[in-house]
Design a protein around this motif. Structure first.
Motif, mmCIF file in Angstrom:
data_model
loop_
_atom_site.group_PDB
_atom_site.id
_atom_site.type_symbol
_atom_site.label_atom_id
_atom_site.label_comp_id
_atom_site.label_asym_id
_atom_site.label_seq_id
_atom_site.Cartn_x
_atom_site.Cartn_y
_atom_site.Cartn_z
ATOM 1 N N LEU A 1 -30.811 -14.653 -26.342
ATOM 2 C CA LEU A 1 -29.663 -15.466 -25.945
ATOM 3 C C LEU A 1 -29.812 -15.785 -24.465
ATOM 4 C CD1 LEU A 1 -26.880 -16.656 -26.638
ATOM 5 C CD2 LEU A 1 -25.898 -14.424 -26.069
ATOM 6 N N SER A 2 -29.837 -17.060 -24.144
ATOM 7 C CA SER A 2 -30.017 -17.492 -22.769
ATOM 8 C C SER A 2 -28.838 -18.372 -22.369
ATOM 9 C CB SER A 2 -31.326 -18.280 -22.659
ATOM 10 O OG SER A 2 -31.529 -18.704 -21.339
ATOM 11 N N PHE A 3 -28.440 -18.261 -21.115
ATOM 12 C CA PHE A 3 -27.297 -19.023 -20.620
ATOM 13 C C PHE A 3 -27.721 -19.961 -19.503
ATOM 14 C CE2 PHE A 3 -25.400 -15.178 -22.338
ATOM 15 C CZ PHE A 3 -24.411 -15.716 -23.129
ATOM 16 N N PRO A 4 -27.007 -21.094 -19.362
ATOM 17 C CA PRO A 4 -27.283 -22.011 -18.250
ATOM 18 C C PRO A 4 -27.056 -21.311 -16.909
ATOM 19 C CG PRO A 4 -25.820 -23.030 -19.865
ATOM 20 C CD PRO A 4 -25.950 -21.583 -20.239
ATOM 21 N N LYS A 5 -27.752 -21.763 -15.907
ATOM 22 C CA LYS A 5 -27.673 -21.127 -14.586
ATOM 23 C C LYS A 5 -26.245 -21.063 -14.054
ATOM 24 C CE LYS A 5 -32.365 -22.120 -13.203
ATOM 25 N NZ LYS A 5 -33.252 -22.803 -12.284
ATOM 26 N N ARG A 6 -25.444 -22.066 -14.317
ATOM 27 C CA ARG A 6 -24.069 -22.087 -13.790
ATOM 28 C C ARG A 6 -23.222 -20.953 -14.348
ATOM 29 N NH1 ARG A 6 -22.595 -28.519 -13.759
ATOM 30 N NH2 ARG A 6 -24.195 -29.076 -12.259
ATOM 31 N N ILE A 7 -23.538 -20.482 -15.553
ATOM 32 C CA ILE A 7 -22.767 -19.403 -16.173
ATOM 33 C C ILE A 7 -23.302 -18.038 -15.763
ATOM 34 C CG2 ILE A 7 -22.169 -18.366 -18.407
ATOM 35 C CD1 ILE A 7 -22.087 -21.179 -19.540
ATOM 36 N N ARG A 8 -24.573 -17.962 -15.420
ATOM 37 C CA ARG A 8 -25.206 -16.676 -15.090
ATOM 38 C C ARG A 8 -24.519 -15.968 -13.926
ATOM 39 N NH1 ARG A 8 -31.419 -18.767 -15.479
ATOM 40 N NH2 ARG A 8 -31.228 -19.542 -17.606
ATOM 41 N N TYR A 9 -23.987 -16.718 -12.978
ATOM 42 C CA TYR A 9 -23.280 -16.117 -11.841
ATOM 43 C C TYR A 9 -22.132 -15.241 -12.327
ATOM 44 C CZ TYR A 9 -20.101 -15.681 -7.903
ATOM 45 O OH TYR A 9 -19.262 -15.178 -6.957
ATOM 46 N N PHE A 10 -21.342 -15.739 -13.273
ATOM 47 C CA PHE A 10 -20.193 -14.995 -13.787
ATOM 48 C C PHE A 10 -20.641 -13.782 -14.596
ATOM 49 C CE2 PHE A 10 -18.828 -19.403 -13.251
ATOM 50 C CZ PHE A 10 -17.796 -19.207 -12.343
ATOM 51 N N LEU A 11 -21.731 -13.917 -15.315
ATOM 52 C CA LEU A 11 -22.259 -12.796 -16.091
ATOM 53 C C LEU A 11 -22.747 -11.689 -15.170
ATOM 54 C CD1 LEU A 11 -24.305 -14.790 -18.738
ATOM 55 C CD2 LEU A 11 -22.067 -13.737 -19.039
ATOM 56 N N HIS A 12 -23.340 -12.064 -14.059
ATOM 57 C CA HIS A 12 -23.871 -11.088 -13.107
ATOM 58 C C HIS A 12 -22.749 -10.351 -12.376
ATOM 59 C CE1 HIS A 12 -26.622 -9.272 -10.259
ATOM 60 N NE2 HIS A 12 -25.874 -9.731 -9.284
ATOM 61 N N ASN A 13 -21.691 -11.069 -12.031
ATOM 62 C CA ASN A 13 -20.636 -10.480 -11.215
ATOM 63 C C ASN A 13 -19.542 -9.769 -12.006
ATOM 64 O OD1 ASN A 13 -21.671 -11.129 -8.688
ATOM 65 N ND2 ASN A 13 -20.929 -13.218 -8.853
#
Length: 87
Positions: free
Chosen positions: A23-35
């Motif tokens: 499962l891969s997410f667009p870069k714009r969403i990755r920020y929220f997943l990381h934080n």
């Protein structure tokens, strides 16, 4: 990584067919997943629920008590590991 895969194969997974899903997410969403790990957990639950629903639809003869299971590893790297070439 090899030791973890061997442990899962030898001690965790039952002797049944296994599939790998990515499962891969667009870069714009990755920020929220990381934080916020709660967001990543919620999205993983949604993905697993959707996957189980689709598998049940495609396997109508499967026993009603059959369940799916999952092991997840979150990778937080990408283009930063690619070598940079100078012109």
């Amino acid at each position: 990584m090899v030791q973890t895969a061997a442990h899962l194969t030898d001690n965790v997974f039952p002797r049944v067919p296994v599939r790998q899903w990515v499962l891969s997410f667009p870069k714009r969403i990755r920020y929220f997943l990381h934080n916020d790990p709660r967001v990543a957990s919620a999205l993983l639950r949604i993905f697993l629920r959707a996957l189980e629903t689709k598998l049940r639809q495609r396997s109508p003869d499967a026993p009603k008590q059959a369940r799916t299971g999952g092991v997840s590893f979150i990778h937080r790297f990408g283009s930063s590991l690619k070598p940079k070439f100078e012109d």
